[in-house]
Write a protein that holds these residues in place. Sequence first.
Motif, PDB file in Angstrom:
ATOM      1  N   PRO A  10       0.798  -1.239   0.000  1.00  0.00           N
ATOM      2  CA  PRO A  10       0.000   0.000   0.000  1.00  0.00           C
ATOM      3  C   PRO A  10       0.829   1.288   0.000  1.00  0.00           C
ATOM      4  O   PRO A  10       0.560   2.176  -0.818  1.00  0.00           O
ATOM      5  N   GLY A  31      -4.406   3.427  -1.835  1.00  0.00           N
ATOM      6  CA  GLY A  31      -3.626   2.798  -0.771  1.00  0.00           C
ATOM      7  C   GLY A  31      -4.498   2.272   0.349  1.00  0.00           C
ATOM      8  O   GLY A  31      -4.252   1.187   0.894  1.00  0.00           O
ATOM      9  N   THR A  34      -6.231  -0.859  -0.939  1.00  0.00           N
ATOM     10  CA  THR A  34      -5.270  -1.960  -1.002  1.00  0.00           C
ATOM     11  C   THR A  34      -4.960  -2.505   0.382  1.00  0.00           C
ATOM     12  O   THR A  34      -4.922  -3.723   0.593  1.00  0.00           O
TER      13      THR A  34
END
Length: 92
Positions: A10, A31, A34
């Motif tokens: 991430p 991010g 993820t």
Amino acid sequence: MIDSWIVLLPPLLVLALAFTTHRVLLSIFCGIVTASLIFHRGALVASAKTIGLRLWQKSELHTFSSWESLTSGFALYMFLFLLAIGVLINLI
């Protein structure tokens, strides 16, 4: 806790996307998604639920969800300020 190299994905994804696209908010959101997918081991529904719940709690949107909490001190001032800003922007 996941003890693996995959947890570095991430932040590396955020940095790579931010440098290539120059869109920081989109990069941070990617991010977050993820990281949530890694945390829930790929479960989409659980990840979406976690992201929604955390955003709801951390952004303090729950203070505007009931009339009693809206009319309490700071929340009322914030609501009126945002309303006034919206009206001024529409007038311009």
